[in-house]
Design an enzyme around this catalytic site. Structure first.
Site, PDB file in Angstrom:
ATOM      1  CD  GLU A 129      -1.018  -0.411   3.732  1.00 44.33           C
ATOM      2  OE1 GLU A 129      -1.524   0.500   4.380  1.00 44.33           O
ATOM      3  OE2 GLU A 129      -1.172  -1.623   3.995  1.00 44.33           O
ATOM      4  CE  LYS A 131       7.213   5.420   5.277  1.00 41.47           C
ATOM      5  NZ  LYS A 131       7.041   6.779   5.714  1.00 41.47           N
ATOM      6  CG  ASP A 133       5.574  12.807   2.639  1.00 39.92           C
ATOM      7  OD1 ASP A 133       5.880  12.623   3.835  1.00 39.92           O
ATOM      8  OD2 ASP A 133       6.262  13.474   1.853  1.00 39.92           O
ATOM      9  CE1 TYR A 243      -0.603   3.798   9.539  1.00 37.74           C
ATOM     10  CE2 TYR A 243      -0.971   5.398   7.793  1.00 37.74           C
ATOM     11  CZ  TYR A 243      -0.381   5.045   8.991  1.00 37.74           C
ATOM     12  OH  TYR A 243       0.416   5.942   9.637  1.00 37.74           O
ATOM     13  CE  LYS A 331      10.661   7.178   2.232  1.00 38.41           C
ATOM     14  NZ  LYS A 331      11.447   7.692   3.339  1.00 38.41           N
ATOM     15  CB  CYS A 425      14.078  45.973 -16.072  1.00 39.01           C
ATOM     16  SG  CYS A 425      13.073  44.780 -16.969  1.00 39.01           S
ATOM     17  CB  CYS A 428      11.681  47.837 -19.883  1.00 41.32           C
ATOM     18  SG  CYS A 428      11.667  48.114 -18.099  1.00 41.32           S
ATOM     19  CB  CYS A 443      11.017  45.777 -13.392  1.00 43.32           C
ATOM     20  SG  CYS A 443      10.676  46.808 -14.829  1.00 43.32           S
ATOM     21  CB  CYS A 449       8.398  46.729 -18.162  1.00 42.84           C
ATOM     22  SG  CYS A 449       9.367  45.208 -18.160  1.00 42.84           S
TER      23      CYS A 449
HETATM   24  S1  IVH Z   1       2.014   1.162   8.920  1.00 42.37           S
HETATM   25  C1  IVH Z   1       4.285  -0.602  12.065  1.00 42.37           C
HETATM   26  N1  IVH Z   1       1.183   2.056   6.644  1.00 42.37           N
HETATM   27  O1  IVH Z   1       5.062   5.780   7.988  1.00 42.37           O
HETATM   28  C2  IVH Z   1       3.506  -0.039  11.007  1.00 42.37           C
HETATM   29  N2  IVH Z   1       2.538   3.475   7.962  1.00 42.37           N
HETATM   30  O2  IVH Z   1       7.753   5.186   8.932  1.00 42.37           O
HETATM   31  C3  IVH Z   1       3.570   1.416  11.037  1.00 42.37           C
HETATM   32  N3  IVH Z   1       2.925   5.664   6.991  1.00 42.37           N
HETATM   33  O3  IVH Z   1       4.575   6.538  11.360  1.00 42.37           O
HETATM   34  C4  IVH Z   1       2.543   2.043  10.309  1.00 42.37           C
HETATM   35  N4  IVH Z   1       1.754   5.372   5.163  1.00 42.37           N
HETATM   36  O4  IVH Z   1       3.155   7.734   9.648  1.00 42.37           O
HETATM   37  C5  IVH Z   1       1.891   2.326   7.731  1.00 42.37           C
HETATM   38  N5  IVH Z   1       0.334   2.735   4.599  1.00 42.37           N
HETATM   39  C6  IVH Z   1       1.048   2.999   5.695  1.00 42.37           C
HETATM   40  C7  IVH Z   1       1.691   4.235   5.898  1.00 42.37           C
HETATM   41  C8  IVH Z   1       2.442   4.432   7.039  1.00 42.37           C
HETATM   42  C9  IVH Z   1       2.485   6.221   5.845  1.00 42.37           C
HETATM   43  C10 IVH Z   1       3.805   6.372   7.933  1.00 42.37           C
HETATM   44  C11 IVH Z   1       3.314   6.377   9.347  1.00 42.37           C
HETATM   45  C12 IVH Z   1       4.406   5.832  10.187  1.00 42.37           C
HETATM   46  C13 IVH Z   1       5.574   5.979   9.285  1.00 42.37           C
HETATM   47  C14 IVH Z   1       6.575   4.933   9.604  1.00 42.37           C
END
Ligand code: IVH
Length: 689
Positions: A129, A131, A133, A243, A331, A425, A428, A443, A449
């Site tokens: 799934e 990750k 941000d 999640y 990542k 500038c 001009c 400017c 200009c």
């Molecule tokens: S699982 C032990 N699932 O990543 C499992 N974390 O680096 C921990 N995060 O603090 C959480 N997307 O803020 C999980 N699909 C996802 C996630 C996720 C983002 C973040 C979360 C966690 C950090 C860990």
């Protein structure tokens, strides 16, 4: 569809007892919760926004009238309110872990090998799934009610942010139990985030208000959730993906099951990009797929989380340090890269603002070739000591313009040259003014200009301004290059024959543009204000001005003090508006556009027929209007409608069945009108009642 009446027919006028009101409130809440679930969790609403608003309003009215009926988990409570001195801390029921991050496929394969070895299986089933941000949050529900929310903090203890999380639309204050009973206690975790488009709009508004923009959506989400005043959080465009259920082993066998059940309770998960993968190869191919769509997603993600699906496996693999051994974060390639700054030049914006830009040796950053980076201003160049010839670390986030993070001083050979914004500038030759803090350079060429004018024309034609679809950036430049247009008002002098002399115009496209330009003379007031390109006046400020001035003349003549009297307008913006309209050239251009036939309509102007600042209270049942209709009617004409009678009430409109409120009015000496008298009053004010 569950057993919910999605748009209950509730006649507020027929509600004559607290018991009946309680019944209606119950039905309305149930319907609103269901619609929230359809909208936020399933992404599949079944009513229009207007119908939703109507239900919401009805519930609000009942709760106003019978405050005892309010419940803490009512959908009407999803707004800010609490202001605190500092955020308290709360312990997490179980530690909030982090994830081991890897960047290479080989490391993911190692992870898989460990899992297979230790679990003694030939293949392991994983969930893969995104990750997200954002900011990790934990929510605790007891008996289905949201009782606590916290940040991750140090993993053991987090900051308590319950009031703030309650303001996030789409976070249920009460779990749904229509499809599955809810446990006595549920600890869920997820990621709060801002969508990219909502973040950009929010940041633009901040800049318009003279506030410092956030660097990225993650910082904005974190800053918004850690506010002491939940009213502020309530105005931020936050969302959550869930999640995880803490202590998962208890009620579920697999993570996939958790992800299936969460939405049934009204907790949103990211359905589209979660895959159940039989073996690591499937997870790796899902990774490739997600890398491919990453830039098109409305939110930021920075990798793929691969988790062993079954909780028995979690138990066997356990946790090392802070990282579970049953999961890994693969990542994405970093959106950073090093390259050489080959040159620096300045761009002249529509308001004359000068922005230095670095020309880079082409480099791939997170899958996209980058050749330019914004250097923002002289202050930034000095602070980071950026020189032509430097090697530099470049970062690209989402659809944000690439930035120089830092230069690599160790790699200098002495040939690098410091850079200063030029005194004149480059387009001009007019003088360039640099502010004392070196954060702004302008400017002074103004109308003369050409660089400024190019940008102004593009702005005038842009979508939020006059929306001249046929006059995109390239075509705008083409008109200027062909000397067909030297000031905005020249647009309205262009003839089809002129266009036909240009490349890429055929009879039809030329006629279309002429028609479009002609049609743009009928314009909404706020769009026209925005189109003028007054420095510091973005579309939100333009709207505010349209709401507060009846005509362009009023706005053009407004003294600074009058502008500053508007709440959201600070001294700099007020000064900028007055300066703009004091300029003879600007006034001449506006006059010429008017001469061409400009007609402005103001959707925000108060009606001629206005009820001014009167305050009404409606009670009992009315004949011609329902109480909510009457309320809406007076509000549309500038008056207020409240639910209780006070010294500020001007009229109580009472129909049959009116009780306490009529008595209150008599006691306070507030005039009481029957419906006929109310209608007479409306008509006497010129309203069509
Ligand atoms: S699982 C032990 N699932 O990543 C499992 N974390 O680096 C921990 N995060 O603090 C959480 N997307 O803020 C999980 N699909 C996802 C996630 C996720 C983002 C973040 C979360 C966690 C950090 C860990």
């Amino acid at each position: 569809m569950p057993d919910v009446e999605t748009t209950p027919e509730i006649d507020l006028d027929a509600i004559d007892s607290e018991e009946a009101a309680a019944r209606a409130a119950g039905q309305l809440r149930e319907a609103l919760r269901y619609h929230n679930y359809r909208y936020y969790v399933l992404d599949d609403p079944v009513v229009s926004d207007a119908d939703y608003d109507h239900l919401f309003q009805q519930l609000q009215e009942i709760e106003d009238e019978y405050p005892d009926l309010q419940t803490p988990d009512s959908p009407t409570h999803q707004v800010g309110g609490l202001v605190r001195d500092e955020l308290g801390t709360v312990p997490h029921p179980s530690p909030m872990l982090s994830l081991k991050a890897v960047y290479e496929e080989a490391d993911v394969r190692n992870f898989d090998e460990t899992c297979r070895d230790e679990l003694g299986r030939e293949t392991v089933t994983y969930t893969a799934e995104p990750k997200f941000d954002g900011l990790a949050v934990e929510l605790i529900y007891e008996d289905g009610q949201l009782v606590q929310a916290a940040t991750r903090g140090d993993g053991e203890t987090g900051e308590e942010i319950t009031a703030n999380v309650k303001t996030i639309e789409g976070v249920p204050l009460r779990l749904r139990d229509d499809e599955r009973p809810v446990p006595d206690r549920l600890v869920v975790r997820g990621e709060a985030y801002m969508r990219m488009d909502e973040f950009n709009a929010f940041n633009r508004r901040r800049e318009e208000e003279g506030k410092k923009p956030f660097a990225n959506p993650r910082n904005a989400a974190a800053g918004s959730l850690r506010q002491l005043d939940s009213n502020i959080t309530a105005r931020r465009p936050l969302r959550i993906f869930f999640y995880e259920v803490a202590d998962d082993g208890r009620d579920f066998d697999t993570h996939a099951e958790v992800l299936r059940v969460l939405p049934e309770w009204g907790l949103r998960v990211c359905k589209e990009h979660i895959r159940l993968c039989d073996g690591i190869d499937a997870a790796l191919s899902h990774y490739e797929e997600v890398v491919g769509v990453r830039d098109d997603l409305p939110y930021e993600i920075d990798g793929l989380v691969i988790k062993v699906n079954d909780f028995a496996g979690h138990g066997t693999l356990g946790v090392r340090d802070r990282d579970p051994r049953w999961a890994v974060a693969y990542k994405f390639p970093p959106r950073r890269a090093t390259t050489t700054i080959e040159d620096i030049f300045v761009q002249v914006g529509r308001t004359g603002r000068i922005t230095p830009v670095a020309v880079l040796a082409p480099v791939e950053v997170g899958g996209v070739e980058v050749t330019r980076a914004s250097l923002h201003n002289q202050n930034e160049i000095d602070r980071k000591d950026i020189r032509i010839g430097d090697r530099a670390l470049i970062e690209r986030a989402g659809d944000v313009i690439p930035q120089v993070v830092k230069v690599i001083e160790d790699e200098r050979d002495g040939s690098e040259e410091p850079y200063h914004i030029p005194d004149t500038c480059p387009v001009c030759n007019a003088e360039v003014i640099l502010s004392d803090d070196k954060k702004q350079a302008f400017c002074t060429g103004g109308m003369t200009c050409e660089a400024q004018f190019r940008e102004r024309l593009k702005h005038y034609a842009s979508r939020e301004a006059t929306d001249l679809e046929g006059l995109g950036d390239k075509r705008a430049e083409q008109l200027i290059d062909a000397s067909l247009i030297e000031r905005i008002s020249d647009l309205y002098e262009i003839e089809k024959e002129d266009l036909l002399t240009l490349e890429r115009y055929a009879d039809k496209s030329a006629q279309n543009l002429i028609d479009e330009i002609e049609a743009s003379l009928e314009q909404a007031f706020d769009r026209f204000i925005y189109a003028l390109g007054i420095p510091l006046v973005g579309s939100a400020t333009a709207r505010l001005l349209a709401q507060n001035f009846t005509s362009l003349d009023d706005l053009m003549e407004a003294p600074e003090a009058q502008l500053r009297a508007l709440d959201e307008i600070g001294p700099e913006v007020a000064h900028s508006i007055v300066t703009f309209f004091a300029d003879d050239d600007n006034r001449a251009v506006i006059d010429e556009i008017r001469g061409a036939g400009l007609t402005l309509n103001n959707p925000y102007a108060e009606d001629e027929a206005s009820l001014g600042d009167l305050t009404f209270v409606f009670t009992g049942s009315l004949d011609r209007y329902t109480r909510s209709e009457a309320k809406r009617l007076v509000e549309q004409h500038g008056a207020n409608a409240t639910s209780s009678v006070s010294g500020h009430t001007d009229y109580v409109v009472a129909g049959p069945g009116a009780g306490r409120k009529r008595d209150d009015a008599q006691e306070l000496g507030v005039p009481v009108l029957d419906e006929g008298e109310f209608i007479d009053l409306l008509r006497s004010q010129g309203l069509d009642a």
